[in-house]
Design an enzyme around this catalytic site. Sequence first.
Site, mmCIF file in Angstrom:
data_model
loop_
_atom_site.group_PDB
_atom_site.id
_atom_site.type_symbol
_atom_site.label_atom_id
_atom_site.label_comp_id
_atom_site.label_asym_id
_atom_site.label_seq_id
_atom_site.Cartn_x
_atom_site.Cartn_y
_atom_site.Cartn_z
ATOM 1 N N SER A 155 0.954 -1.212 0.008
ATOM 2 C CA SER A 155 -0.115 -0.016 -0.255
ATOM 3 C C SER A 155 0.744 1.242 -0.062
ATOM 4 O O SER A 155 0.668 2.198 -0.661
ATOM 5 C CB SER A 155 -1.040 -0.064 1.159
ATOM 6 O OG SER A 155 -1.842 -1.109 1.298
ATOM 7 N N TYR A 156 1.879 1.283 1.020
ATOM 8 C CA TYR A 156 2.883 2.421 0.874
ATOM 9 C C TYR A 156 3.301 2.652 -0.344
ATOM 10 O O TYR A 156 3.474 4.008 -0.996
ATOM 11 C CB TYR A 156 3.877 2.345 2.075
ATOM 12 C CG TYR A 156 4.803 3.486 2.305
ATOM 13 C CD1 TYR A 156 4.385 4.549 2.861
ATOM 14 C CD2 TYR A 156 6.021 3.263 1.956
ATOM 15 C CE1 TYR A 156 5.000 5.827 3.103
ATOM 16 C CE2 TYR A 156 6.855 4.298 1.837
ATOM 17 C CZ TYR A 156 6.352 5.696 2.854
ATOM 18 O OH TYR A 156 7.279 6.768 2.737
#
Length: 251
Positions: A155-156
């Site tokens: 996600s990051y």
Amino acid sequence: MACFVNKVVIVTGASAGIGAATAVRFAQEGANVAIVGRNQERLAKVAEDCAKYGRNPLVIKADVSKDDEARSIVAKTVEAFDKLDILVNNAGIYKYDDIQKPDFMEIFDSIMTTNMRAVAFLTNLAVPYLIESKGNIVNVSSIAGRCVGHPHRTSYKTSKAALNHFTRCIALELAPHGVRVNSVSPGPVATEIFNTAGLPDALTTLKDATALGRVGESEEIADLILFVASDKAKSITGSDYVSDNGMLLKQ
């Protein structure tokens, strides 16, 4: 002579780390700074540090991921200073995720909302004022947007890859208006983001993963942000500046 005298700068995520160091450096260089963050106590400390250089910053307690609060950031800044010259989109969050776990989408949405959507929204709000001032935008990204190694950070990394491409696209769109847009991509930096993510020992491992055997300091990244935002970089737009102690070299 200070490089940013009477320039008006918004720095998000300014309560600690890179954002705090950047706000103080802008104040040191004569800018009027709006410091934005969620922690009132930490913002007050940063405000004190800025004021040492003769400039009391505008303190805005706000969560960039909430639209109403994001709107207040630009509105309050322009109300206080009558213009906007530089937007530093620094606010961001970092969490581990696992595509096999039920909470993956919850983590994905929260990271994308803060790290990418909030940047797009603040940029949208700020653009009319930046066009008027022929100002510029610096987005604080990460080398995570360039590499795939180290799992459970999907996600990051996706948010930062999206931010890099957003930077390039908006740079092209705003170039005819004289507005520059660039990004800065740090490698590991000694900030609170790792403690907040529940990873207090991460920096030790990351230090060993860099070619130079060290992690960065917030002030180093702040200096790079100020260069990119200054007239010394007036020919630079759509670029991404890496400061990672050679970590990408070992990926």
